[in-house]
Design a protein around this motif. Structure first.
Motif, PDB file in Angstrom:
ATOM      1  N   HIS A 157       0.737  -1.257   0.217  1.00  0.00           N
ATOM      2  CA  HIS A 157       0.132   0.047   0.192  1.00  0.00           C
ATOM      3  C   HIS A 157       0.974   1.287  -0.007  1.00  0.00           C
ATOM      4  N   VAL A 202       8.601  -5.173  -4.033  1.00  0.00           N
ATOM      5  CA  VAL A 202       7.665  -6.091  -4.735  1.00  0.00           C
ATOM      6  C   VAL A 202       8.430  -7.414  -4.979  1.00  0.00           C
ATOM      7  N   ALA A 237      -0.221  -7.932  -4.984  1.00  0.00           N
ATOM      8  CA  ALA A 237      -0.930  -6.862  -5.585  1.00  0.00           C
ATOM      9  C   ALA A 237      -0.255  -5.420  -5.033  1.00  0.00           C
ATOM     10  N   VAL A 238      -0.174  -4.445  -5.968  1.00  0.00           N
ATOM     11  CA  VAL A 238       0.205  -3.128  -5.361  1.00  0.00           C
ATOM     12  C   VAL A 238      -0.880  -2.151  -5.370  1.00  0.00           C
ATOM     13  N   VAL A 290      -2.064   1.825  -5.017  1.00  0.00           N
ATOM     14  CA  VAL A 290      -1.620   3.175  -5.097  1.00  0.00           C
ATOM     15  C   VAL A 290      -2.952   4.148  -4.981  1.00  0.00           C
ATOM     16  N   THR A 343       7.297   3.479 -15.197  1.00  0.00           N
ATOM     17  CA  THR A 343       6.918   2.776 -13.814  1.00  0.00           C
ATOM     18  C   THR A 343       6.138   1.828 -14.227  1.00  0.00           C
ATOM     19  N   LEU A 389       5.997  -2.141 -13.778  1.00  0.00           N
ATOM     20  CA  LEU A 389       5.197  -2.880 -12.984  1.00  0.00           C
ATOM     21  C   LEU A 389       4.468  -3.882 -13.865  1.00  0.00           C
ATOM     22  N   THR A 404      -1.464  -4.295 -10.226  1.00  0.00           N
ATOM     23  CA  THR A 404      -1.497  -2.890  -9.549  1.00  0.00           C
ATOM     24  C   THR A 404      -2.770  -2.181  -9.706  1.00  0.00           C
ATOM     25  N   MET A 437      -4.619   1.623  -9.147  1.00  0.00           N
ATOM     26  CA  MET A 437      -4.327   2.889  -8.846  1.00  0.00           C
ATOM     27  C   MET A 437      -5.628   3.618  -8.823  1.00  0.00           C
ATOM     28  N   ILE A 439      -2.335  -3.395 -15.069  1.00  0.00           N
ATOM     29  CA  ILE A 439      -2.586  -2.230 -14.288  1.00  0.00           C
ATOM     30  C   ILE A 439      -3.965  -1.474 -14.385  1.00  0.00           C
TER      31      ILE A 439
END
Length: 386
Positions: A5, A35, A42-43, A45, A66, A70, A77, A79, A102
């Protein structure tokens, strides 16, 4: 499922005219290394990817690199857009980018359409709530007049309705960009007050397993399930004591949450020093600040000649200089800025009316002032989305 996070990258922002793009690129390197090293699934943002609705080309290029990196990792990810982002611009080509793993969530209409991932224990639904400017999303949520609490509550009602229709045991995560009650702000966040109210209660997010918040720049825990990651870099001297970090969150099979902080790289320490100029230049205790970015507040009774040049001989990275002469509180020479410190725009406007007219504004007049301030901020937000 393991989640990383982060939020409030503010790509393209500077620090007192010092460019931070290299430091932001170093943070991205650190994020990607984390990561890989921590086997992140999972990322997340949580908004304010950019610092401006119309970001600089170098900031866009860093964001583009970026996204590619990713995607190359093969780690999903999610966002959302924040109040500094233009949701419409950030969301361009989101459908195509989605295929690379993404997932940009910038449209309020899609707040109840989750990214669904799975691990050995079953599905996890990740809901992205972009920053919801009340005046701009009232129509979407069928409201004539609303503030942050009302629009976030309406969005969460949709989230809970979608979650209730999913298989039993589906775990849930919400990304949101808001000022939640109990959080501590800093000087570098843009005011999002509507109708005199900025904060929303944490209870708005009841019913989900983890809430990844953005907007406040200090890492903080509102509840065990509701957290701010904070910004990865300091963007004001009010953050001098912040520990910049990301949350590494483990979501258990039963929806339980454990979280650890992953420190972010620090390009240069911050220091805030205060006193008379001769004392600051001579005191050996300040030797440790010679390599820091320094904010100096001088308390000399009169403004010293060529103060910044003299200070930079000892503190070559001094960036900010303020004057607060040692005077009594009722001294008429006290600075205007000093008198206004800590007061909101609404309070300043009301005080001005009282000063000019001799009487404080009544309830109706305060409502007019409040609406006028809200209209100005809403017009600015609308202009950024066009």
């Amino acid at each position: 499922m393991r989640l990383l996070h982060t939020s409030d990258w503010h790509l393209g922002r500077s620090f007192h005219r010092v460019g931070l793009l290299d430091a932001q690129a170093a943070f991205v390197d650190h994020l990607l290394a984390t990561v890989r090293a921590e086997d992140v699934d999972a990322v997340l943002v949580a908004g304010d990817v950019y610092d401006r609705a119309l970001p600089s080309l170098p900031a866009v290029e860093l964001f583009d690199r970026t996204l590619h990196r990713l995607a190359d990792l093969g780690v999903p990810t999610v966002m959302i857009s924040g109040n500094h982002d233009s949701g419409r611009r950030l969301g361009v080509a989101s459908g195509l980018i989605d295929r690379a793993g993404i997932h940009l969530r910038t449209d309020p209409a899609g707040c109840a359409t989750p990214v669904v991932l799975a691990d050995a224990h079953g599905p996890v639904a990740l809901y992205g709530l972009p920053y919801l400017e009340p005046a701009l999303v009232r129509e979407e949520f069928a409201m004539e007049r609303a503030g942050h609490t009302e629009v976030l509550s309406a969005a969460m009602e949709r989230v809970r309705a979608d979650l209730a229709a999913r298989p039993a045991g589906t775990r849930s995560v919400v990304l949101a960009h808001a000022f939640v009650a109990g959080g501590t702000p800093s000087d570098s966040e843009r005011d999002i007050t509507v109708g005199g109210v900025a904060a929303v209660p944490a209870g708005v997010f009841d019913g989900v397993d983890y809430v990844a918040l953005g907007h406040l720049h200090g890492s903080q825990t509102i509840t065990e399930r509701v957290r701010y990651s904070g910004s990865p870099l300091a963007y004001s001297f009010s953050e001098a004591d912040h520990r910049k970090s990301m949350w590494l969150v483990d979501l258990g099979a039963d929806g339980s949450v454990t979280a650890d902080r992953i420190d972010c790289p620090v390009p240069r320490r911050l220091a805030r020093i205060r006193g008379r100029i001769e004392d600051l230049l001579a005191d050996p205790a300040h030797e440790r600040h010679t390599d820091a970015w320094v904010e100096v507040t001088l308390t000399d009774p009169y403004r010293p000649h060529d103060a910044m040049a003299r200070l930079r001989e000892r503190f070559p990275h001094a960036l900010a200089l303020a004057f607060e002469p040692e005077r009594v509180d009722d001294d008429p020479l006290a600075s205007y800025a000093e008198r206004l410190r800590g007061r909101t725009d609404r309070q300043i406007a009301e005080d001005f009316v009282a000063h000019v007219r001799g009487t404080a504004p009544d309830t109706a007049e305060r409502a007019v002032l409040r609406d006028a301030l809200d209209a100005v901020r809403t017009d600015a937000a609308r202009a950024e989305t066009d």
